[in-house]
Design an enzyme around this catalytic site. Structure first.
Site, mmCIF file in Angstrom:
data_model
loop_
_atom_site.group_PDB
_atom_site.id
_atom_site.type_symbol
_atom_site.label_atom_id
_atom_site.label_comp_id
_atom_site.label_asym_id
_atom_site.label_seq_id
_atom_site.Cartn_x
_atom_site.Cartn_y
_atom_site.Cartn_z
ATOM 1 N N VAL A 226 0.965 -1.037 0.232
ATOM 2 C CA VAL A 226 -0.049 -0.076 -0.114
ATOM 3 C C VAL A 226 0.824 1.273 0.038
ATOM 4 C CG1 VAL A 226 -0.192 0.210 2.550
ATOM 5 C CG2 VAL A 226 -2.000 0.978 1.228
ATOM 6 N N ASP B 19 -7.372 -1.871 5.114
ATOM 7 C CA ASP B 19 -7.801 -2.593 6.431
ATOM 8 C C ASP B 19 -6.498 -3.526 6.608
ATOM 9 O OD1 ASP B 19 -8.525 -5.666 5.492
ATOM 10 O OD2 ASP B 19 -9.160 -4.167 4.014
ATOM 11 N N GLY C 59 -5.716 -6.455 0.262
ATOM 12 C CA GLY C 59 -6.457 -5.665 1.158
ATOM 13 C C GLY C 59 -5.307 -4.655 1.181
ATOM 14 N N GLU C 60 -5.507 -3.856 2.531
ATOM 15 C CA GLU C 60 -4.551 -2.702 2.659
ATOM 16 C C GLU C 60 -5.128 -1.345 2.051
ATOM 17 O OE1 GLU C 60 -0.621 -3.315 1.745
ATOM 18 O OE2 GLU C 60 -0.511 -5.265 3.012
ATOM 19 N N GLY C 61 -5.865 -1.376 1.186
ATOM 20 C CA GLY C 61 -6.085 -0.180 0.412
ATOM 21 C C GLY C 61 -5.655 -0.388 -1.049
#
Length: 375
Positions: free
Chosen positions: A97, A200, A342-344
């Site tokens: 990210v 997240d 995830g993570e964005g």
């Protein structure tokens, strides 16, 4: 705070949307030639109540991090301490990210809403956040000119409870986590963010995400539970059964979104729901990432149906629950690359497309102004 936020969320501005459609028809291109980008620009005009809408820049990523009691049920082979370790990695600038944020000029804010172990970084509260600067010229270090990632400590409790044994959260804890997300959205909007990006982090968090999606879509757990970090067949079967057991135990009512969050949600899902509501109340677009963001979006829209107008689906996660959730929300994903990190990360890859959709309305000449003949 929650009630004030819900009251501030309203419908799209139909006149601004009509103006955006009319402008698209006058630009120097064949009508409809930009496909889905045209309707996206219209939606964003309706959200902003202006044509053209503000450019959705800069982007601000908020990564909400928390642990999960359901981890004890063996739903993932990853140890729980990885959540805190990854928070430290985000702050050092070494995660995927961070790389994508540097590419797009996005800021990164990590919000500890329920990590069991203390992340290895300075801690602040919303409204008092300060940058955390990586040490040394490591490959993940933030280059000059970009703000360093920062950590906000807003711990509601040190991880959720095991939802197969008891409710994951109390109703009060779920509300507090939602309000953390609202405050973070307000702070980022006040700092000038043109678009909010969901992130997240939480080992095991695709299990409660699947439970939330099953509740709000009515789908069978087997249809919306995925392999998360890539679990084997035995672990996957156990994961589906865990979701099924939790839903059978609590029988959450989708008409009571806070109750659903309390029964089977995670602290980061609740905070993400608040983040979405906060963006919608500020009429700022919210770019969704993967399955946890979709679970939070379903929750937010159950609380405030008009919040859906602020949502843009960045990508289609490989997790099946994400597709089911986006279909329920009526949101077409911008990209589909089989991502499940995830993570964005997926949302950040989609961000230039969103910005481009709006930039067309600002910068492309009309047939009249350019002296170009129409058909």
């Amino acid at each position: 705070m929650l009630e004030r936020t819900l009251a501030a969320i309203g419908p799209c501005d139909e006149s601004a949307m009509a103006a955006a459609r009319a402008l698209q028809s006058r630009l120097t291109k064949p009508a409809g030639s930009l496909g889905a980008l045209e309707e996206l620009s219209v939606r964003l005009a309706g959200l902003a109540g202006a044509c053209p809408p503000p450019l959705p820049e800069p982007a601000a990523v908020a990564i909400f991090a928390a642990d999960h009691g359901v981890h004890a049920q063996g739903v993932t082979p990853w140890p729980q301490e990885v959540t805190a370790q990854m928070v430290a990695n985000f702050l050092a600038g070494g995660a995927v990210v961070n790389a994508f944020a540097r590419q797009t000029g996005a800021s990164v804010t990590v919000v500890d809403v329920g990590v069991r172990q203390t992340p290895l970084a300075p801690q602040t509260s919303p409204g008092e956040a300060r940058p955390h600067t990586p040490a040394g010229p490591e490959p993940g270090a933030v280059p000059a000119g970009l703000d360093a990632p920062r950590l906000i400590t807003a711990t509601v409790r040190p991880g959720s409870r095991d939802m197969t044994v008891e409710p994951a959260l109390t109703r009060a804890e779920a509300r507090r986590a939602v309000e953390v997300g609202i405050r973070v959205a307000d702070e980022l909007c006040d700092a000038g963010a043109g678009i909010l990006v969901t992130g997240d982090m939480g080992i095991g968090n695709t299990t409660p995400a699947a439970a939330l999606i099953a509740v709000f879509t009515g789908a069978d757990p087997a249809e919306v539970t995925g392999r998360g970090t890539g679990v084997d067949d035995e672990t996957y079967a156990r994961k589906v059964e865990v979701v099924r057991r939790a839903l059978a135990r609590h029988r959450p009512d989708p008409a009571d979104p806070l109750g659903v969050l309390a029964a089977v949600g995670g602290l980061e899902h609740a905070a993400l729901a608040g983040f979405i509501l906060g963006g919608a109340a500020r009429r700022t677009p919210v770019l969704l990432d993967g399955v946890s963001a979709v679970a939070a979006a379903l929750t937010a829209v159950a609380l405030a149906p008009d919040a859906v107008h602020a949502l843009v689906a960045g990508h289609r996660s490989a997790e099946p629950g994400a597709t089911a959730g986006l279909e329920r929300l009526g949101l077409p994903p911008i990209i589909d690359l089989g991502l499940r990190l995830g993570e964005g990360t997926g949302a950040l890859l989609a961000f230039p497309v969103v910005a481009g959709a709006v930039r067309v309305l600002h910068e492309v000449a009309t047939f009249d102004s350019a002296g170009v003949s129409e058909k």
